[in-house]
Design an enzyme around this catalytic site. Sequence first.
Site, PDB file in Angstrom:
ATOM      1  N   PHE A 111       0.951  -1.222   0.167  1.00 31.66           N
ATOM      2  CA  PHE A 111       0.045   0.062  -0.032  1.00 31.66           C
ATOM      3  C   PHE A 111       1.011   1.281  -0.055  1.00 31.66           C
ATOM      4  O   PHE A 111       0.317   2.506  -0.490  1.00 31.66           O
ATOM      5  CB  PHE A 111      -1.047  -0.025   1.240  1.00 31.66           C
ATOM      6  CG  PHE A 111      -0.360   0.408   2.547  1.00 31.66           C
ATOM      7  CD1 PHE A 111       0.254  -0.762   3.318  1.00 31.66           C
ATOM      8  CD2 PHE A 111      -0.511   1.601   3.086  1.00 31.66           C
ATOM      9  CE1 PHE A 111       0.875  -0.361   4.579  1.00 31.66           C
ATOM     10  CE2 PHE A 111       0.254   1.918   4.281  1.00 31.66           C
ATOM     11  CZ  PHE A 111       0.948   0.937   4.996  1.00 31.66           C
ATOM     12  N   LYS A 112       1.964   1.061   0.431  1.00 32.68           N
ATOM     13  CA  LYS A 112       2.881   2.404   0.397  1.00 32.68           C
ATOM     14  C   LYS A 112       3.149   2.854  -0.964  1.00 32.68           C
ATOM     15  O   LYS A 112       3.474   4.141  -0.934  1.00 32.68           O
ATOM     16  CB  LYS A 112       4.392   1.927   0.982  1.00 32.68           C
ATOM     17  CG  LYS A 112       4.451   1.014   2.258  1.00 32.68           C
ATOM     18  CD  LYS A 112       4.159   2.028   3.332  1.00 32.68           C
ATOM     19  CE  LYS A 112       4.236   1.082   4.594  1.00 32.68           C
ATOM     20  NZ  LYS A 112       3.957   1.758   5.721  1.00 32.68           N
ATOM     21  N   ASP A 113       2.987   2.129  -1.916  1.00 32.83           N
ATOM     22  CA  ASP A 113       3.089   2.844  -3.372  1.00 32.83           C
ATOM     23  C   ASP A 113       1.963   3.929  -3.610  1.00 32.83           C
ATOM     24  O   ASP A 113       2.265   4.807  -4.546  1.00 32.83           O
ATOM     25  CB  ASP A 113       2.847   1.711  -4.578  1.00 32.83           C
ATOM     26  CG  ASP A 113       4.096   0.753  -4.361  1.00 32.83           C
ATOM     27  OD1 ASP A 113       5.247   1.260  -4.473  1.00 32.83           O
ATOM     28  OD2 ASP A 113       3.879  -0.276  -4.581  1.00 32.83           O
ATOM     29  N   MET A 116       3.640   6.814  -1.785  1.00 31.52           N
ATOM     30  CA  MET A 116       5.069   7.353  -2.266  1.00 31.52           C
ATOM     31  C   MET A 116       5.255   7.627  -3.836  1.00 31.52           C
ATOM     32  O   MET A 116       5.902   8.524  -4.288  1.00 31.52           O
ATOM     33  CB  MET A 116       5.800   5.909  -2.006  1.00 31.52           C
ATOM     34  CG  MET A 116       7.348   6.322  -1.788  1.00 31.52           C
ATOM     35  SD  MET A 116       7.734   7.132  -0.239  1.00 31.52           S
ATOM     36  CE  MET A 116       7.681   6.001   1.148  1.00 31.52           C
TER      37      MET A 116
END
Length: 460
Positions: A111-113, A116
Site C-alpha cells: 500500500f505504500k506505493d 510514495m
Amino acid sequence: MQYISTRGQAPALTFEQAMLTGLARDGGLYVPDTVPTLTPAQIAAMAGKSYEEVAFDVMRPFIGDTFDGATFKTLIANAYAGFGHAARAPLVQLDSNHYLLELFHGPTLAFKDFAMQLIGQMFQAALSRSGDRVTIVGATSGDTGSAAIEAFRGLAAVDVFILYPHGRVSEVQRRQMTTPTEDNVHALAVDGDFDDCQAMVKNMFNDFAFREAVKLAGVNSINWGRVLAQVVYYFTAAVSLGAPHRQVSFTVPTGNFGDIFAGYIAKRMGLPIADLVVATNRNDILHRTLQTGAYTKEGVAPTISPSMDIQVSSNFERALFDAYGRDGAAVAGQMDDLKSGGFQISQGAYQMLKDTFKSGRASEDETHQAIKTYRQNHGELLCPHTAVGVHVAEAHLGPTPMVTLATAHPAKFPDAVKAASGVTAPLPPRMADLYDRPERVTRVAGELAAIQAVIRERIS
Ligand SMILES: Cc1ncc(COP(=O)(O)O)c(C=O)c1O
Ligand SMILES: N[C@@H](CCOP(=O)(O)O)C(=O)O
C-alpha cells in the site's frame, strides 16, 4: 491551509514546506490546522469517478497553492499510471458483509506505493521549480523503503538512504531495496530493529547542523503527504459500498499508525465510517493502549508480519494531539515520558481514543490459521499483515459492511504464506529475476554517528 506541529513550538508551514521539511523543528509531526469537510452531495458525486478523479477531489483542499489544479491532476495521473489494476484499489468480496481492499497493485506490491508514487511526483515538481537538491533518509520495516527507492531511483535532485533492520525484513523486501542499480539509491542494513531505525531518522532531523548540511528530507509517514494520499482509498472503497447513504467500517493492519490515521482523517472529512479497527500482530502496543490507556513499550518480537514489528508508533502522536484537544505541550510531555518507557493517557484523551478506534490482535498462530482458512474457504491468498487484519475484523463483523485493508501482496512474504497455505504466490513477471539480480547494501552499526558519517561521505 497551514500545517502545525503536534508539539506546538515549531512555525506553521504551507503544504509544500511541510512536505519538504519532514519532522517539525520541535520534534513533532505536522498536521493541517483544520480538516476540510466534504458534503454528502460531494461524496455522492464520487460514484462512478476514476481513482484519480477521487484522489483530486479528496486531496485538493489540503494542498493550498502548492500546485495549480491542472498540474496536480497531472501529478496524480503520473503517480498511478504504473499500477497493475485499472481500479488501482479494487474491492474483493470475502463474505456477505466482509470485503478486502487490495492495495498491492502498485510497483512494489504494498500500500505504500499509493502515497510514495505521488510524493515522488510532488517532490520532483517542487524541486525542479526551486532548483534544490535534497537527501532523503527513511526508516523501514520493509515496505516503505522499497516503495521510496522505487519512487526516487534515478532522480537527479535526490539521494535516497533507507535504513532497514538487518535480518528482519523478508527476502523480497530486502532485494527490492538492494538490487536497484541507480547511484542515488543507498540501502543501509542496520544492526537493530525498526524502532531503532526510526529513532535514528528522527534524531537526524533533530540534529540541526546535520539537517541543514545534507538538506535532509523525509518520506516516512512523518511527512503529511504520505498520510494524505492514503485518505483517498477510504473514499473510493466506501463510496463503492454505498457511502454517503450507507455507513462502512474498516479494519486496518497497523504498525506505525499511518494508514489507520488516514482513515480517521477520512471520517473527519465527512465519510460515514462506523468503526475504525486497529489490528496488530503480537507487537500489540496499540491494542494494549486502546484497552488500558497506558502506552508502555516492550521489546519488539520478530513475527511473520515483519512490517508491523513496531513499538514506537510514530503517527499515534497525531491521534494524541487531537485527543488532547490539540494541546502541543501535553503531547510533548507524553513524548518525553515515552523516552523512559511509556506514559499514561489522561482520562479525557483516552475516552476520545476509545470512542474513535476499536482494536484487536492476532497471535502468530492466528495469523497462520487465517492465511490457511482464507485460502481454503475463500480462495484468497493473504499476505501475513492482511491475515492479521481479517482475523481481527472477524470479531467486529456486524450489519455494517466491513472492509479489511489488504496491505501487501502475498508474494512479498513467500515463506510465511507457503508454510500456512502450501501455495507459493508468484512475483509478477517484471520482477521474475529479482532473486538473480546482484545486491548492493552497506551494513552499519546501529549508531547515529556512524550512519551520519556514511551519508555525509556518499553525498560529498
Ligand atoms: C504490509 C504492511 N501492512 C501494514 C503496515 C502498517 O501500516 P502503518 O504503519 O501505516 O500502520 C505496514 C507498514 O507500515 C506494512 O508494510
Ligand atoms: N511498516 C513500515 C514502517 C515505516 O512506516 P512509515 O509509516 O513511516 O512509512 C514499513 O514497511 O517500512
